[in-house]
Write an enzyme that holds these catalytic residues in place. Structure first.
Site, mmCIF file in Angstrom:
data_model
loop_
_atom_site.group_PDB
_atom_site.id
_atom_site.type_symbol
_atom_site.label_atom_id
_atom_site.label_comp_id
_atom_site.label_asym_id
_atom_site.label_seq_id
_atom_site.Cartn_x
_atom_site.Cartn_y
_atom_site.Cartn_z
ATOM 1 N N GLY A 2 -5.932 -47.075 -2.756
ATOM 2 C CA GLY A 2 -4.757 -46.319 -3.109
ATOM 3 C C GLY A 2 -3.655 -46.413 -3.247
ATOM 4 O O GLY A 2 -2.629 -46.052 -3.264
ATOM 5 N N GLY A 30 3.412 -40.794 -4.736
ATOM 6 C CA GLY A 30 2.293 -40.183 -5.886
ATOM 7 C C GLY A 30 2.846 -39.546 -6.525
ATOM 8 O O GLY A 30 3.761 -39.565 -7.019
ATOM 9 N N LYS A 37 15.512 -47.133 1.839
ATOM 10 C CA LYS A 37 15.527 -45.462 1.830
ATOM 11 C C LYS A 37 16.486 -45.590 3.333
ATOM 12 O O LYS A 37 17.192 -44.453 3.047
ATOM 13 C CB LYS A 37 14.283 -45.181 2.365
ATOM 14 C CG LYS A 37 13.054 -44.802 0.864
ATOM 15 C CD LYS A 37 11.774 -44.550 1.421
ATOM 16 C CE LYS A 37 10.784 -44.779 0.084
ATOM 17 N NZ LYS A 37 9.635 -44.492 0.633
ATOM 18 N N VAL A 89 5.017 -41.098 -12.116
ATOM 19 C CA VAL A 89 5.014 -40.243 -12.055
ATOM 20 C C VAL A 89 5.842 -39.714 -13.559
ATOM 21 O O VAL A 89 6.297 -38.239 -13.779
ATOM 22 C CB VAL A 89 6.384 -40.558 -11.043
ATOM 23 C CG1 VAL A 89 8.020 -39.633 -10.930
ATOM 24 C CG2 VAL A 89 6.250 -41.404 -9.643
ATOM 25 N N ARG A 138 7.392 -49.575 -22.122
ATOM 26 C CA ARG A 138 7.766 -50.091 -22.439
ATOM 27 C C ARG A 138 5.956 -50.790 -23.685
ATOM 28 O O ARG A 138 6.253 -51.462 -24.212
ATOM 29 C CB ARG A 138 6.550 -51.503 -21.295
ATOM 30 C CG ARG A 138 8.634 -51.902 -20.500
ATOM 31 C CD ARG A 138 8.197 -52.402 -18.780
ATOM 32 N NE ARG A 138 6.836 -52.040 -18.476
ATOM 33 C CZ ARG A 138 6.640 -52.560 -17.079
ATOM 34 N NH1 ARG A 138 6.947 -53.936 -17.014
ATOM 35 N NH2 ARG A 138 6.242 -52.217 -16.608
ATOM 36 N N ARG A 139 4.726 -50.038 -23.384
ATOM 37 C CA ARG A 139 3.540 -50.027 -24.379
ATOM 38 C C ARG A 139 3.785 -48.386 -24.851
ATOM 39 O O ARG A 139 2.846 -48.005 -24.395
ATOM 40 C CB ARG A 139 3.142 -49.992 -23.107
ATOM 41 C CG ARG A 139 2.471 -51.704 -22.981
ATOM 42 C CD ARG A 139 1.111 -52.031 -21.329
ATOM 43 N NE ARG A 139 0.875 -51.033 -20.487
ATOM 44 C CZ ARG A 139 1.650 -51.407 -19.321
ATOM 45 N NH1 ARG A 139 2.489 -51.978 -18.884
ATOM 46 N NH2 ARG A 139 1.335 -50.230 -17.924
ATOM 47 N N LYS A 161 15.431 -45.898 -5.396
ATOM 48 C CA LYS A 161 15.381 -46.201 -4.274
ATOM 49 C C LYS A 161 16.567 -47.517 -4.609
ATOM 50 O O LYS A 161 17.186 -47.620 -4.045
ATOM 51 C CB LYS A 161 14.878 -46.005 -3.503
ATOM 52 C CG LYS A 161 13.438 -46.806 -4.173
ATOM 53 C CD LYS A 161 12.358 -46.662 -2.517
ATOM 54 C CE LYS A 161 11.375 -46.892 -3.301
ATOM 55 N NZ LYS A 161 9.957 -46.789 -3.883
ATOM 56 N N GLU A 196 16.730 -36.760 -5.449
ATOM 57 C CA GLU A 196 16.233 -36.298 -4.139
ATOM 58 C C GLU A 196 14.330 -37.255 -4.074
ATOM 59 O O GLU A 196 14.092 -37.431 -3.245
ATOM 60 C CB GLU A 196 15.234 -35.287 -4.406
ATOM 61 C CG GLU A 196 14.701 -34.256 -3.917
ATOM 62 C CD GLU A 196 15.571 -33.868 -2.347
ATOM 63 O OE1 GLU A 196 15.148 -34.753 -0.991
ATOM 64 O OE2 GLU A 196 16.567 -33.517 -1.847
#
Length: 429
Positions: free
Chosen positions: A188, A305, A206, A16, A47-48, A106, A130
């Site tokens: 996936g 996604g 949620k 994201v 983090r990486r 969330k 949102e």
């Protein structure tokens, strides 16, 4: 248009976060025109740091998220790292140092939204989220703003794409749960560890958020009844089809008939094929809202996604940036009703109960007596026997969940009942 850019700090640059950064870069001119000022990506906490991130200047990358939110020149912090900590501390620190926050978290909002709202209000900043529910589907803002003058009585929805894909595959192909899960993983849609999805944890978070907004009361994750979908079988789908139904994992938030309490729950349920949610296929989400004046509304679209979720994040970013330019803030927490959250036992619903029984005279009478003793009215009964055994399917009228649960426990004690093959609630009527 103001020429000095609004500075944005991005916490997290995974699926994201990287898409948020990409859209901010490729649509920079459009975003500036819509906001009234340019936006500038001022830093990205990861983090990486050694991982190559296309389109993001290396000098923007940092592993010190706390230093980034403390800079003082940041206008908006976009948090897409997830989890409760360190996200909670980073968000409250951002408020303390003058930034508004856009979050997709969330889990944190469901567990401790109250403290985030309080921190935002204390420092006069925005908290928008949102993207925390149903990905790209505009849902939070309609509930917070468009329906703010109405009375919402019920929110019923499919809010997890992974579970909907699995159940849809079981429905349309006759696949078993494990087979459908394997396909979801290969495509996936499911994580390597799908527990949060298939056991209903994701949907429950949620549901807590939706219930709180819809009913103007505080609903925490612990208030939400949760039941996963791992026990749903092909036989359940066969029974559903005989009733003209299908099966969905639903998040259901309801105001009691007397208006004195609310409930929030997540569980598999049979719904009629005539209901709009029955036609929601694949990994899509849909939420059905019932309001007193507006009537019935349905919100539908991709619920997860990188791109869909980033779309929701950018929509919030535009709104928050406009507020910054106007020295204003959007809606905060609305919990004035302070309604109690009733336990699952108080929920009134219908049941579909499939029993393995002895195929001999009097069995149906024994079963019917148990239902009567617990005050549960039977709607339909179907019995099919073979070789001394029988499948007995009972569909009830609406009754308190506690009464239905007590009925099932009493049925298990009958000598003529070999076992309870399946139990499922019936919703959406």
């Amino acid at each position: 248009m103001r020429t000095r850019p609004l500075k944005v700090a991005l916490l997290g640059c995974g699926v994201v976060g990287s898409e948020v950064a990409r859209i901010m870069t490729t649509h920079a001119d459009d975003l500036a025109a819509r906001i009234g000022a340019p936006v500038e990506l001022a830093g990205v906490a990861v983090r990486r740091p050694s991982k190559v991130r296309e389109g993001i200047a290396p000098e923007l990358i940092t592993t010190d998220a706390m230093a980034l939110v403390k800079r003082g020149d940041i206008d908006v912090v976009v948090e897409v790292i997830g989890g409760v900590e360190p996200a909670r501390t980073l968000i409250t620190t951002a408020f303390e140092h003058g930034a508004s926050v856009v979050s997709a978290n969330k889990a944190l909002l469901a567990q401790d939204g109250q403290s985030l709202y309080a921190a935002a209000e204390e420092h006069g900043r925005d908290l928008y989220y949102e993207a925390a529910v149903a990905g790209a589907i505009p849902l939070i803002r309609p509930l917070r703003e468009s329906l703010a003058g109405d009375k919402v009585n019920r929110v019923l929805g499919i809010v997890n794409g992974t579970t909907n894909f699995i159940l849809d595959k079981m429905d349309t192909s006759g696949a078993g749960y494990s087979e459908a899960l394997d396909e979801a993983t290969a495509l996936g849609y499911a994580e390597a560890d799908p527990t949060a999805d298939v056991e209903g944890f994701d949907a429950a978070a949620k549901a807590a958020i939706l219930a709180g907004i819809a009913f103007h009361t505080r609903v925490r994750l612990d208030d939400v009844y949760r039941e996963g979908m791992t026990e749903v079988t092909a036989a359940d789908f066969a029974s559903a089809k005989r009733m003209g139904c299908t099966i969905k994992l639903l998040a259901i938030c309801e105001r009691a008939a007397d208006g004195g309490s609310v409930t929030a729950r997540v569980h598999p349920a049979m719904i009629p094929l005539s209901h709009p949610l029955a036609s929601v296929r694949g990994a899509y989400n849909a939420v059905f809202v019932e309001a007193e004046a507006a009537g019935r509304l349905m919100f539908y679209g991709p619920g997860a996604g990188g791109s869909p979720t980033a779309s929701a994040v950018l929509g919030d970013l535009v709104a928050v940036c406009r507020n910054r330019l106007n020295d204003a803030t959007g809606p905060g927490e609305s919990a004035y009703t302070q309604l109690p959250v009733s336990p699952m036992g108080d929920v009134v619903t219908r049941y579909h109960i499939s029993l393995d029984v002895a195929d001999k005279p009097g069995v149906l009478a024994q079963v019917a007596t148990v239902f009567a003793e617990h005050g549960v009215s039977i709607d339909t009964v179907r019995q099919q026997g073979k070789d001394g055994e029988a499948d007995l399917v009972v569909v009830t009228h609406r009754a308190p969940d506690a009464a239905l649960s007590g009925t099932v426990e009493a049925l298990r004690k009958l000598d003529t009942v070999r076992g309870v093959a399946s139990i499922m609630r019936v919703e959406g009527e």
